[in-house]
Enzyme design. Structure first.
Site, PDB file in Angstrom:
ATOM      1  N   LYS A 134       0.830  -1.198   0.000  1.00 32.49           N
ATOM      2  CA  LYS A 134       0.000   0.000   0.000  1.00 32.49           C
ATOM      3  C   LYS A 134       0.871   1.258   0.000  1.00 32.49           C
ATOM      4  O   LYS A 134       2.022   1.218   0.442  1.00 32.49           O
ATOM      5  CB  LYS A 134      -0.887   0.020   1.251  1.00 32.49           C
ATOM      6  CG  LYS A 134      -1.956  -1.046   1.312  1.00 32.49           C
ATOM      7  CD  LYS A 134      -2.743  -0.929   2.611  1.00 32.49           C
ATOM      8  CE  LYS A 134      -3.827  -1.984   2.711  1.00 32.49           C
ATOM      9  NZ  LYS A 134      -4.929  -1.758   1.749  1.00 32.49           N
ATOM     10  N   ARG A 180     -10.454 -11.541   1.724  1.00 31.61           N
ATOM     11  CA  ARG A 180     -11.245 -12.651   1.185  1.00 31.61           C
ATOM     12  C   ARG A 180     -10.499 -13.977   1.286  1.00 31.61           C
ATOM     13  O   ARG A 180     -11.126 -15.037   1.362  1.00 31.61           O
ATOM     14  CB  ARG A 180     -11.647 -12.339  -0.257  1.00 31.61           C
ATOM     15  CG  ARG A 180     -10.498 -12.238  -1.223  1.00 31.61           C
ATOM     16  CD  ARG A 180     -10.833 -11.431  -2.475  1.00 31.61           C
ATOM     17  NE  ARG A 180     -10.890  -9.994  -2.182  1.00 31.61           N
ATOM     18  CZ  ARG A 180     -11.181  -9.067  -3.086  1.00 31.61           C
ATOM     19  NH1 ARG A 180     -11.445  -9.433  -4.335  1.00 31.61           N
ATOM     20  NH2 ARG A 180     -11.202  -7.792  -2.761  1.00 31.61           N
TER      21      ARG A 180
END
Length: 503
Positions: free
Chosen positions: A286, A360
């Site tokens: 990130k 996920r």
């Protein structure tokens, strides 16, 4: 803080106890157009028209959220009156009520008032009773008094003096209002736990810390806790979960927490919370700006644990299981790389195209694990996608489900709890974006409909039970000057379970 309930029909002259009882302050609502609420009319009479004179003089115009203290009031037991603007009477809804209650608490907390009589709960709000008003007011108060001070070397003491609140309610709602007050306190306690966990830094709130929190909840509230370590997770063949955890020095934990409020044979509701205690993005790193807020990537886990605390304190007659897969997502020499293929607990192979789509990957194994409980329903909660923030902002959580009945229950609960959610599409056509040339499924589906394709990914692991997914990436915390965890969606989840339990 002590809360008590007293029935009173102001229109039938039953207000004597409120008029003569000792209190530091009584809170009254004023609509725009100089319209007094029922309680305000009685107080106006007892004070020989004081309220009317103040309103007619223009000192209180009734605009939503405006407040005015009247000191040294004679003719009633309360030494002060707080007038609160309610806005337009024909537009008085849940938001207007919450705005008025919040404004009242802020004004009161800035004073030395110790005991308050609160009459706003009797105001008609979307055909709801006084019990709803009591619960909403208590939650608004607890939201105003919440402070995170655990990491301060010299925490500032509470600056307010408020110790007791007496709610006037419609006599027919008195029993329900007493229950609502107890539920509100339990709910606020659960939200406080959720907020505390979210606000803690990543070097404190580690996967081990979350595991210990679950064990403490079990000890304090009579729950059953299982905290599985690395070897047990490996034995379960949770290859997807482990692919995220592998590069961190913090060991992963797989938390299972049981609450039994109904018969043992009754199918439980299973809550699954994403527990990434810090998310760097992994190899798909990130940007540095704002990365500190990735400590909040475990807010799904925090909300599930907070809900379990609230459910246990309320004593709901329902069985609930909480599942929390928790780890860090870090870069490293042994980190999962973009393009790697991993095998989930279900046996499906996953091409990891982006290691920053890790939520996920840990949730899918937890959703497979949930099958063993033969659940009545499974709800997963996760700060899953930035795409959901773009779509819905910070007001609505994203709700995804192919089960119309379950989605309807959750939407009803969101409205009742004032914890907004919006149902998003989950059409089969979106599944095509997850096709992989090399594995059974890819972990991302490109930029279009990113929140939807993330939910589509999870749906591949939920075929054996009713399932819903809550994407709370926009609602779990706030940025800027008011930075901090919100405690959402604990109110929604708790209300759903209250409704399921019939309580």
């Amino acid at each position: 803080m002590d809360f008590s309930i007293k029935g009173c029909d102001w229109s039938k002259g039953e207000a004597k106890g409120f008029l003569t009882g000792k209190s530091d302050c009584i809170v009254l609502g004023i609509f725009e157009a100089q319209t007094l609420s029922g309680a305000a009319l009685d107080i106006d009479t007892a004070t020989k028209g004081l309220i009317s004179r103040v309103v007619k003089a223009g000192d209180m115009d009734g605009k939503r959220g405006k407040t005015l203290f009247l000191p040294e009031v004679s003719g009633i037991g309360a030494s002060r009156v707080l007038l609160v603007g309610l806005g337009k009477q024909d537009a008085f809804n849940q938001k207007a009520y919450n705005d008025a209650a919040t404004a009242a608490w802020r004004a009161l907390l800035a004073t030395k008032v110790g005991q308050v009589t609160f009459t706003l709960a009797q105001l008609p709000v979307d055909e709801r009773g006084s019990d709803w008003g009591v619960r909403a007011a208590i939650l608004a108060l607890r939201n105003e008094t919440y402070r995170f001070t655990q990491m301060k070397s010299k925490p500032e003491p509470a600056s307010h003096a408020l110790k007791r609140v007496v709610f006037s309610v419609d006599p027919s709602d008195e029993k329900a209002a007493k229950l609502a007050a107890k539920q509100a306190v339990a709910l606020a306690n659960g939200m406080d736990l959720t907020r505390d966990l979210g606000n803690l830094p990543g070097n404190v709130c580690t996967p081990t810390y979350l595991g210990n929190t679950a064990k403490k909840l079990a000890k304090d509230w009579g729950l059953k806790a299982e905290v599985l370590g690395l070897k047990q997770i490996q034995a379960l063949k949770m290859g997807s979960f482990l692919s995220v955890a592998r590069a961190s020095v913090e060991p992963p934990q797989f938390i299972v927490l049981h609450y039994q409020g109904a018969a043992a044979k009754a199918a439980p509701v299973v809550l699954v919370g994403k527990g990434i205690t810090f998310d760097t993005g992994g190899i798909s790193l990130k940007p540095g700006e704002g990365m500190d807020e990735m400590k909040y990537d475990m807010c799904g886990a925090g909300s599930v644990l907070g809900t379990m605390r609230a459910v246990a304190e309320m004593g709901l007659k329902i069985n609930v299981v909480a599942i929390v897969p928790t780890c860090e997502n870090m870069p490293g020499g042994n980190a999962t790389k973009p393009g790697d293929i991993v095998t989930s607990m279900k046996g499906l192979t996953i091409e990891v195209l982006n290691t920053d789509a890790e939520g996920r990957l840990i949730l899918c194994d937890a959703l497979t694990y949930a099958e063993r409980f033969k659940p009545a329903a499974v709800i997963d909660v996760a700060t899953l996608t930035g795409a959901c923030v773009i779509a819905l902002g910070g007001h609505n959580s994203g709700l995804f489900s192919k089960d119309d009945a379950l989605a309807g229950e959750l939407l009803d609960a969101s409205r009742e709890a004032n914890d907004a959610a919006w149902r998003m599409p989950l059409d089969d056509e979106y599944q095509d974006q997850l096709k992989s040339n090399f594995a059974d499924i890819a972990n991302i589906g490109g930029r279009p409909a990113g929140a939807v394709t993330a939910a589509c990914f999870l749906s591949r692991f939920t075929e054996s039970y009713p399932w819903a997914h809550l994407d709370i990436a926009g609602t779990a915390w706030k940025s800027g000057a008011a930075k901090g965890a919100t405690g959402r969606p604990v109110p929604l989840l708790a209300q759903f379970l209250i409704d399921r339990a019939g309580q």
